[in-house]
Scaffold this active site. Structure first.
Site, mmCIF file in Angstrom:
data_model
loop_
_atom_site.group_PDB
_atom_site.id
_atom_site.type_symbol
_atom_site.label_atom_id
_atom_site.label_comp_id
_atom_site.label_asym_id
_atom_site.label_seq_id
_atom_site.Cartn_x
_atom_site.Cartn_y
_atom_site.Cartn_z
ATOM 1 C CG HIS A 262 -1.791 1.206 1.281
ATOM 2 N ND1 HIS A 262 -2.873 1.346 0.445
ATOM 3 C CD2 HIS A 262 -1.725 2.341 2.016
ATOM 4 C CE1 HIS A 262 -3.451 2.509 0.688
ATOM 5 N NE2 HIS A 262 -2.779 3.141 1.626
ATOM 6 C CG ASP A 264 -0.643 6.080 1.923
ATOM 7 O OD1 ASP A 264 -1.853 5.976 1.686
ATOM 8 O OD2 ASP A 264 -0.076 5.476 2.854
ATOM 9 C CG ASP A 374 -5.357 3.639 4.169
ATOM 10 O OD1 ASP A 374 -5.907 3.417 5.263
ATOM 11 O OD2 ASP A 374 -4.412 4.441 4.022
ATOM 12 C CG HIS A 578 -6.267 7.227 0.731
ATOM 13 N ND1 HIS A 578 -6.026 6.271 -0.221
ATOM 14 C CD2 HIS A 578 -5.405 6.961 1.736
ATOM 15 C CE1 HIS A 578 -5.055 5.469 0.204
ATOM 16 N NE2 HIS A 578 -4.660 5.872 1.389
HETATM 17 ZN ZN LIG Z 1 -3.249 4.954 2.598
#
Ligand SMILES: [Zn+2]
Length: 1004
Positions: A262, A264, A374, A578
């Protein structure tokens, strides 16, 4: 038999920690290390490889915050190691307690070939297996000294989050740079013992399996000579073979492991660093795929793929090879893993258009699953967007972060506002960084709420955010749990393979209706107001730019800026990631976002202006044109057209109010502003109805202390409401410069606020322009409207419609929604009469109600959230000047709320010209709202129009094309045909269900 369980478990821990793990690398020699520190921002790979480095020693400090250092390591494999497996161990100074979020490296060979990433729990580089001895080793490491922002004392304000304030202090100390013998047998023994030891601890003490494992482990440890682990590891493994070979029970839970990282797209690092994070992780994963034939890796966010393609072609070629083999899998089909609460209708749609199209164009692969592990909650408008994009499954695990209520299902159908149902899975492993620990696997199996009717769950497996993805250790552990008694089974699979099985086994899943509200991170609807404003403005400008560019193209042959719009959309979509739009990134990210939005606004303004000029004709013409970008008629100008506006009837009177203050009256509304600058009455003259609750005042600014227990930029905790200060003291309340307005100035703390309250002629709307010079710390600013209105529920605009929420707090589910998201409007109504509050850039709001002792009536208070001032991760969040527009619309129906929401977000653009502009598309029912008019992305020149039923009812309408059409096709969001509607010449009859979304291609 005597119980020696604790003794053996303690024995396993010590022998593993102190003897067996250290024996994985029994011999090592140091490498020579030199370094070149790039002077500023990251340099191209070729420049880093060719730079002249200076010597540096293990133990030396390196790396100013956000710096890049190119290390060169050289050495010779000792001749005595011939026949052994040799690896370089390159420890840049990692803290293994954190899997990512710190320094990282990408290893290159001298010819520029990427080898793999270096991460806190992934520090090895294979030299050869076996070596001949005498090989010369030379490797280059592009190392990033990203500072630790979220450390052991989390959420402390830090200046490290922006290069401009971070200083130059070295952040890391080189820890180990060695060539070492890798003893694979010992490593396998470690894997055996970890899997069995972790499984054993999860099994019931009463069960035989736990004791079978315990005895086998005890016997294996008997076989290990602590003075000669390398010589005895093989014998120890033999004693574990039996318990590792007994198969799983038929009823065992089945886990589809998906290799995952994951990452970001920006968060505690700037966008440019994510480009490199992705390159490091994808290098790791292509290397792991080469080594592990069963492993499958999935990566979401088309933007991240595009970055690799653009910036790291040498990594991209490895990725594309692995994609062709079906083992490196595009996931999710969105441009980024965006927020889903705040993106507007069209932006939510374009996340899918651009995401899916990238994977289709590059690989011919179409995603059926949506991958948002997420994201901070899921808007009720999303299901039909997913369906309209041609997708059908959703994965997230974020709802497990809710702090109040436990979601009742892990696999279910999620039903949106229009009735679309999406097959949805929440991985019961409760993490998107599964590491194949026995405790995680056992938790997934125990936690799974759909036992008895379903058996499959998904585990996203690997370290994200600079952890480098899945590790060889995770793969080794998964292999041992493939079919192991006492454990859930583990199989590497693609997300699509999982969803196919999960859907097939679960014929009648439970249904969850409405938003998937995250009972956490509610302040992300307000933090970093300028970023949010940039998003809203950009969305509106994109609407205008597409509309006028398409109109100009059809009407005048004006060139349609396909590539420019494509690029600008992608920029706006990226910033809906996000941690960007929610305001939870470091200062650097938000400072850059603000600049980027300004550039986007400039470019879009240019597109709009050029198209409107082309349409208006002679700038010296005598027509004062109003270009109406809204989906409804405005000042007499048709939606999507331009003509001379009708003059509004009447005017607005301003006169002194009895008891002080001012009274505004335009024949539709009479508004009383008292001597404190508060709205004590907003009277709907036609309905003869007062909007403001008796004895209360609207347009009331309220300030709360706002220091959550953790996650400062993300969270507002419910206790914030316990303390409130009403800002009722005004410095000045005077008539404003513009007719029909009053200006109010207040000072509080270290801040000032100026509001302009105005009533335009002919408008049943009190406009409120609020300018705040904000210099508070850890405070929450709200704008309150106590209304004399009783309603069980209220509506907030979401994608392609609105969602209802309760005004009461009967159950913990309603109580937990104490801060929620709106787009352009919030609307409350009693049958026959309602009130709307519309805004141009705020998303957070709350609605509470109280029954008055005085008259038994109900005061429902609607408050818009304006500003916060959290100090982590950006210590200066929201400091400075902000401008917000709101309008109170007494007597508003839901249709009025929709219309006024557009009006406040779309400026009236005026230009002189010599020709009126007829709309490309007209729909004869205000309930059917056009969200996009554009030319088709395929360059055919066809016009695409997207619209939806916006009032929540049935609509029968006629669409009329303002140009000759040769055909009409209903399409999905990607403009692919799905049906052929009836057509009579240039008109198309429409019947829409509540909130139904339709895209039509009008062929030219
Ligand atoms: Zn995230």
């Amino acid at each position: 038999m005597h119980d020696d369980r604790n003794l053996v478990e303690a024995r396993l821990k010590r022998v593993l920690d102190e003897r067996i793990r250290p024996a994985v690398y029994p011999e090592s020699v140091p490498l020579d290390v030199a370094v070149w520190h790039a002077p500023g921002e990251p340099v191209p790979v070729a420049e880093g490889l060719s730079a002249v480095p200076e010597p540096i020693a293990v133990g030396d400090g390196w790396g100013a915050p956000w710096g890049t250092s190119w290390f060169t390591v050289t050495g010779t494999v000792p001749a005595a190691w011939a026949g052994r497996t040799v690896e370089a161990i390159l420890d840049l100074g990692f803290d293994e307690n954190m899997p990512g979020f710190q320094c990282e490296g990408l290893v290159y060979r001298p010819d520029g070939t990427p080898v793999k990433g270096l991460n806190p729990r992934n520090q090895w580089v294979r030299v050869a297996a076996p070596v001949e001895g005498g090989e010369e080793v030379r490797l280059h490491i592009e190392a990033a000294s990203n500072p630790v922002i979220l450390g052991y004392h989390p959420f402390q304000p830090t200046k490290l989050g922006d290069k401009e304030t971070a200083g130059t202090e070295p952040q890391y100390r080189l820890a180990r740079m060695d060539l070492a013998v890798f003893d694979e047998t010992v490593w396998r023994l470690v894997m055996d013992l970890e899997v069995l030891g972790e499984l054993m601890r999860e099994l019931p003490v009463e069960g035989a399996r736990r004791w079978d494992i315990l005895r086998a482990v005890d016997r294996a440890l008997d076989a290990v000579d602590p003075q000669d682990v390398n010589g005895t590891a093989s014998a120890a493994r033999e004693r574990l073979a039996g318990v590792l070979a007994t198969p799983a029970e038929p009823s065992a839970h089945r886990i589809s492991a998906v290799g995952h990282a994951h990452i970001d797209s920006a968060w505690l690092w700037p966008l440019r660093e994510t480009v490199r994070k992705v390159a490091r992780t994808t290098s790791n994963m292509t290397a792991l795929l080469d080594d592990e034939p069963d492993f499958v890796f999935a990566m979401s966010q088309a933007q991240q793929w595009a970055w690799v393609k653009e910036h790291r072609p040498e990594v991209w070629s490895r990725v594309t090879r692995a994609v062709s083999a079906g083992r490196f899998v595009p996931a999710g089909g969105m441009w980024v893993e965006s927020d889903t609460n705040m993106p507007g209708s069209e932006a939510m749609a374009r996340q899918f258009v651009h995401g899916k199209r990238f994977f289709l164009d590059e690989f011919g692969i179409e995603n059926d699953e949506v991958w948002l592990p997420d994201t901070f909650g899921f808007a009720a408008g999303l299901p039909q967007v997913i369906k309209a994009a041609g997708s059908r499954w959703l994965l997230t695990q974020k709802i497990s972060w809710s702090r109040t209520n436990t979601f009742p299902h892990h696999t279910f159908l999620w039903e949106g506002i229009d009735g679309t149902r999406i097959f949805t899975h929440f991985p019961p492993v409760d993490t998107y960084n599964c590491s194949m620990k026995g405790s995680e696997i056992a938790h997934a199996a125990r936690n799974f709420k759909d036992k008895g009717v379903a058996r499959h769950s998904l585990a996203p497996t690997g370290w994200g955010d600079g952890g480098g993805g899945t590790t060889r250790e995770m793969v080794a552990k998964a292999a041992r749990m493939r079919d192991l008694e006492g454990s859930a089974t583990v199989t590497w699979e693609t997300p699509a393979a999982f969803f196919t099985k999960a859907e097939a086994e679960y014929s009648d899943p439970p249904v969850w209706v409405g938003e998937l509200y995250l009972e956490l991170h509610r302040a992300t609807l307000t933090s970093q107001a300028r970023t949010k404003q940039g998003n809203r403005r950009s969305e509106s400008l994109l609407r205008e730019a597409e509309l006028w560019a398409a109109t100009a193209a059809v009407r005048t042959g004006h060139p349609y800026p396909y590539e420019q719009l494509d690029r600008l959309w992608k920029t706006v979509l990226l910033h809906q990631f996000h941690d960007i739009l929610p305001g939870s990134s470091i200062a650097w990210v938000h400072r850059e976002a603000e600049r980027t939005y300004a550039v986007v606004a400039d470019e879009l303004g240019g597109i709009i202006d050029a198209a409107q000029r082309a349409l208006a004709g002679d700038p010296g013409g005598d027509l004062p044109l109003l270009f109406n970008s809204a989906p409804h008629t405005r000042e007499g100008v048709a939606a999507g057209g331009a003509s001379a506006p009708l003059a509004a009837g009447g005017g607005t009177g301003v006169r002194p109010r009895d008891g002080g203050g001012h009274l505004l009256d335009n024949g539709l509304l009479r508004v009383e502003i008292d001597g404190r600058g508060l709205v004590v009455s907003a009277y709907d003259l036609a309905a003869e109805r007062e909007a403001v609750a008796p004895g209360r005042a609207a347009n009331l600014l309220q300030i709360h202390p706002d220091f959550p227990n953790m996650w400062d930029a993300w969270d507002v905790d419910e206790f914030y409401r316990n303390t409130v200060t009403d800002l009722v003291d005004a410095d000045e309340v005077v008539p404003g410069e513009q007719p029909g307005s009053v200006r109010v100035t207040r000072s509080f703390g270290r801040s000032t606020v100026t509001q302009l309250l105005s009533l335009s002629p002919g408008a049943k709307r009190l406009d409120i322009l609020t300018e705040v010079d904000w210099h508070e710390s850890e405070r929450f600013l709200k704008l309150a409207f106590p209304l004399d209105l009783r309603a069980e529920r209220y509506a907030s605009e979401t994608q392609y419609g609105h969602v209802y929420r309760a005004t009461h707090t009967n159950t913990s589910w309603e109580t937990a929604k104490f801060e929620a998201c709106n787009h352009r409007f919030v609307h409350l109504e009693e049958p026959g009469w309602g009130v709307a509050l519309v805004n141009d850039s705020t998303y957070g709001h709350d609605v509470t109600r109280a029954v008055r002792a005085s008259d038994g009536g109900t005061t429902t208070t609607l408050r818009a959230s304006l500003l916060r001032a959290p100090r982590f991760p950006d210590p200066e969040t929201d400091q400075g000047v902000h401008r917000f527009r709101h309008a109170l619309v007494p007597g508003a129906t839901i249709g009025d709320a929709v219309r006024e929401g557009y009006v406040i977000n779309l400026p009236a653009r005026r230009m002189r010209g010599d020709a009126e502009v007829a709309p490309l598309v007209t729909i004869d029912d205000d309930a059917v709202v056009v969200t996009a008019v554009k030319l088709a992305d395929d360059g055919s020149g066809d016009v695409i129009v997207r619209f939806h039923e916006a009032h929540g009812g049935r609509a029968r309408a006629t669409l009329t094309a303002g140009f000759p059409i040769t055909g009409v096709v209903a399409t999905d969001l990607l403009e692919r045909p799905i049906a052929e509607p009836r057509r009579h010449g240039d008109t198309v009859p429409l019947t829409l269900r509540p909130f139904e979304l339709v895209t039509l291609r009008l062929k030219r």
